[in-house]
Design a protein around this motif. Structure first.
Motif, mmCIF file in Angstrom:
data_model
loop_
_atom_site.group_PDB
_atom_site.id
_atom_site.type_symbol
_atom_site.label_atom_id
_atom_site.label_comp_id
_atom_site.label_asym_id
_atom_site.label_seq_id
_atom_site.Cartn_x
_atom_site.Cartn_y
_atom_site.Cartn_z
ATOM 1 N N HIS A 100 1.533 4.288 -2.871
ATOM 2 C CA HIS A 100 1.503 5.810 -2.629
ATOM 3 C C HIS A 100 2.988 6.440 -3.284
ATOM 4 C CE1 HIS A 100 -1.705 6.350 -0.181
ATOM 5 N NE2 HIS A 100 -1.401 5.940 1.171
ATOM 6 N N GLU B 137 -6.114 6.634 -1.389
ATOM 7 C CA GLU B 137 -5.998 5.287 -0.361
ATOM 8 C C GLU B 137 -6.538 4.211 -1.283
ATOM 9 O OE1 GLU B 137 -4.252 5.427 2.179
ATOM 10 O OE2 GLU B 137 -4.032 7.402 2.212
ATOM 11 N N HIS C 101 0.778 -1.078 0.076
ATOM 12 C CA HIS C 101 -0.016 0.059 0.210
ATOM 13 C C HIS C 101 0.864 1.190 -0.109
ATOM 14 C CE1 HIS C 101 -3.756 2.482 1.471
ATOM 15 N NE2 HIS C 101 -2.322 3.313 2.002
HETATM 16 ZN ZN ZN Z 1 -2.202 5.078 2.473
#
Ligand code: ZN
Length: 476
Positions: free
Chosen positions: A130, A185, A126
Motif C-alpha cells: 500500500h 487490495e 501487503h
Molecule cells: Zn490492504
C-alpha cells in the motif's frame, strides 16, 4: 539483480503511478499529487494521531522483531530507500494498516492468528505494498490533506471540536482501516507476495494468511453478535474464500519464478516472540461488552444506554447518543480534593446547579446546566467524572434520562468480578500425544467458544487436532 530483471521489476509500478500523474496538457510526468517529502510529512503527522488512538504494545522485544521482519521485506520493495516504521499497536482488533510515507501498524490482535514469520511478513508485505503503490496518497487529494490538517488541530484542542469525538476513520478516511477496495487490495497482495519471494519467504504465505483471517472473520461475525460488539475483521479479506479466489491465486502466482529453493518459514521463532501476548481485551484498558464498561484494575463498572456508540480510547472513554447530539466522557482525577459536591462545583463552575447524590453506595454529586450534566463519583480515593455535553438544551432534554441512568449505573466491582477481568494471554506449549482442542478448551477461560478459538489461532479450523510434538498456542 541484473539490469533486465531490474527494469522488469520497476516498470509496472511506474505505469500505475504515471496513469494518475501525467499532465494532460503537456503530456509530461507531472507529480501533481505530492512529493515524497510531503508524503512523509503527512505520514509523520498522522502517526501522532494513530498513537493517540492506539497504545503502542509494551514489549520492546516484540516491537524490534516485527520491525526487523518489516525492514527485511521493505528492503526488497519498490521503494527501498524510504524509511519504514513497523509498529505493533495494543489493540484486540484484527487489522494492519499503513500511512503514506512508510508508517505501518499491525495490531497484537492479528498476531494471535498468525503462525510463522512468513505469515507475519505476508501481512507486513501487503501493507508495504500500500505504501509503495501510494494507495493512501492516491486517496488523499491536496484538499483532503488540508482538511485532515484542520481536523487534527481540532482533535488536539478539544474545545474547537463540536461535542462528538472523532475516531480514526473519521479523520483519515474509511480506507485506512477498512481497505482501499478490491483492486488496490489485490495490488497490495501482488506486491506483498513479490516482496515475500524476494526476501526469501514463500509467497503463498499470503494466501494462507488470508485463509486464516477469512475463517476468523466468518466465526467472529457470529460471536460479535452474541457479545454485542463490532466484528473483528481484517481489511484485506474479501467475499470469497481464498482457496476459491482465482484472482488472488493469480496475483500471488505471478511471483512464482522468484521463489527460492528453501523458503524460510520461521514458525518457532515467530511463536517464541508472541509468547505471553495479550489476547482479546487488556485489563489496563478496560473491557467493553454490550455497552457496559468494566475496568479490573480500577475496579469500576459503568453502563451506557444500549443504542449509544461507545469507544474505549487509550486516554478516555467516549460515548455518543444515536442522534449524535449528546456525548459523554469518563475522566479520572487521581487526587481530588473536597467532597464530591465541592469538587463538582469547582469542576463545572458558576452557573451550574449541584446536588449531592449516591451511586450504588458511592458518594457522588450531579451538576447540571441547560446543556450539560456532570456526575462526580468518588471511588478508592479517586474522582470519576462522567461528563455529558449536548449540542442544545433541547437535545439534552431528549437524552436526560439516559444520561442520568448512565451516571447512576457507576459502581464498584467485587473482588471476584475484578479477577475475572484479568487479561487473557497466548502461551506456546508442545502438544502431547492424545491432546485435543476439546480437552484444551475445557482448561481454557475462553468460555463456550474456546474450542473454535483454539483451532482458529492455530490455523486448524474447523476440524484439525494438534499433532504430538507440534508447538501450539493456548490461551489462559
Ligand atoms: Zn490492504
Amino acid at each position: 539483480m541484473n539490469t533486465l530483471t531490474r527494469s522488469l521489476f520497476t516498470v509496472p509500478v511506474l505505469l500505475a503511478l504515471s496513469s494518475c500523474a501525467q499532465n494532460p496538457v503537456t503530456g509530461k510526468q507531472d507529480f501533481v499529487m505530492m512529493s515524497e517529502a510531503q508524503e512523509v510529512s503527512i505520514g509523520l503527522r498522522q502517526d501522532a494521531l494513530v498513537r493517540q488512538q492506539y497504545k503502542v504494545y509494551p514489549s520492546r522485544a516484540l516491537q524490534d522483531y516485527v520491525d526487523s521482519v518489516g525492514q527485511k521485506v521493505a528492503m526488497k520493495s519498490h521503494r527501498p530507500t524510504l524509511r519504514y516504521h513497523y509498529t505493533v499497536v495494543d489493540s484486540p482488533e484484527i487489522n494492519a494498516f499503513a500511512l503514506p510515507g512508510g508508517y505501518v501498524y499491525i495490531t497484537r490482535g492479528i498476531l494471535a492468528y498468525l503462525n510463522s514469520e512468513a505469515e507475519l511478513a505476508a501481512v507486513l508485505g501487503h501493507e508495504t505494498g500500500h505504501v509503495t503503490a501510494r494507495h493512501g496518497v492516491r486517496q488523499q487529494s491536496a484538499t483532503t490533506a488540508t482538511d485532515i490538517g484542520l481536523r487534527i488541530a481540532a482533535y488536539w484542542v478539544p474545545q474547537l471540536n463540536t461535542n462528538i469525538g472523532y475516531n480514526l476513520s473519521n479523520l483519515l478516511g474509511g480506507a485506512l482501516l477498512s481497505g482501499y477496495g478490491r483492486e488496490h487490495e489485490l495490488e497490495a497482495d501482488r506486491l506483498g507476495a513479490d516482496y515475500l519471494a524476494r526476501s526469501g519467504y514463500d509467497p503463498h504465505a499470503m494466501i494462507r494468511v488470508v485463509g486464516v483471517l477469512k475463517d476468523q472473520e466468518l466465526f467472529d461475525a457470529e460471536i460479535a453478535k452474541q457479545e454485542g460488539r463490532e466484528p473483528r475483521r481484517y481489511h484485506g479479506v474479501f467475499a470469497s474464500h481464498p482457496d476459491a479466489d482465482t484472482r488472488l491465486q493469480e496475483v500471488v502466482n505471478e511471483s512464482k519464478g522468484l521463489v527460492v529453493a528453501q523458503p524460510y518459514e520461521g514458525r518457532d521463532v515467530f511463536l517464541q516472540h508472541i509468547e505471553g501476548i495479550t489476547f482479546h481485551d487488556s485489563s489496563d484498558q478496560g473491557v467493553l461488552r454490550n455497552n457496559v464498561f468494566s475496568h479490573g484494575e480500577l475496579g469500576l463498572s459503568l453502563s451506557f444506554p444500549a443504542d449509544w456508540k461507545v469507544q474505549n480510547l487509550p486516554d478516555r472513554l467516549v460515548a455518543s447518543s444515536p442522534d449524535a447530539q449528546v456525548s459523554m466522557q469518563l475522566r479520572m482525577d487521581v487526587k481530588p480534593t473536597g467532597t464530591p459536591v465541592e469538587y463538582a462545583k469547582r469542576y463545572t463552575g458558576a452557573g451550574s446547579s449541584v446536588e449531592p447524590a449516591e451511586c450504588n453506595g458511592l458518594s457522588a454529586a450531579i451538576a447540571s446546566t441547560p446543556s450539560t450534566i456532570t456526575g462526580v463519583i468518588y471511588l478508592n480515593g479517586r474522582a470519576y467524572i462522567v461528563q455529558s455535553v449536548a449540542k442544545s438544551p433541547e437535545a439534552l432534554a431528549v437524552q436526560r434520562n439516559a444520561v442520568l441512568h448512565t451516571i447512576r449505573s457507576f459502581r464498584a466491582l467485587s473482588e471476584t468480578e475484578r479477577k475475572q477481568l484479568r487479561p487473557l494471554q497466548i502461551h506456546i506449549i508442545t502438544a502431547r500425544a492424545g491432546d485435543t482442542y476439546a480437552a484444551l478448551a475445557r482448561r481454557s477461560p475462553l468460555g463456550r467458544n474456546a474450542e473454535s478459538y483454539l483451532r482458529l489461532i492455530n490455523a486448524q479450523y474447523p476440524k484439525g487436532e494438534p499433532v504430538a510434538g507440534q508447538s501450539i498456542k493456548v490461551v489462559d
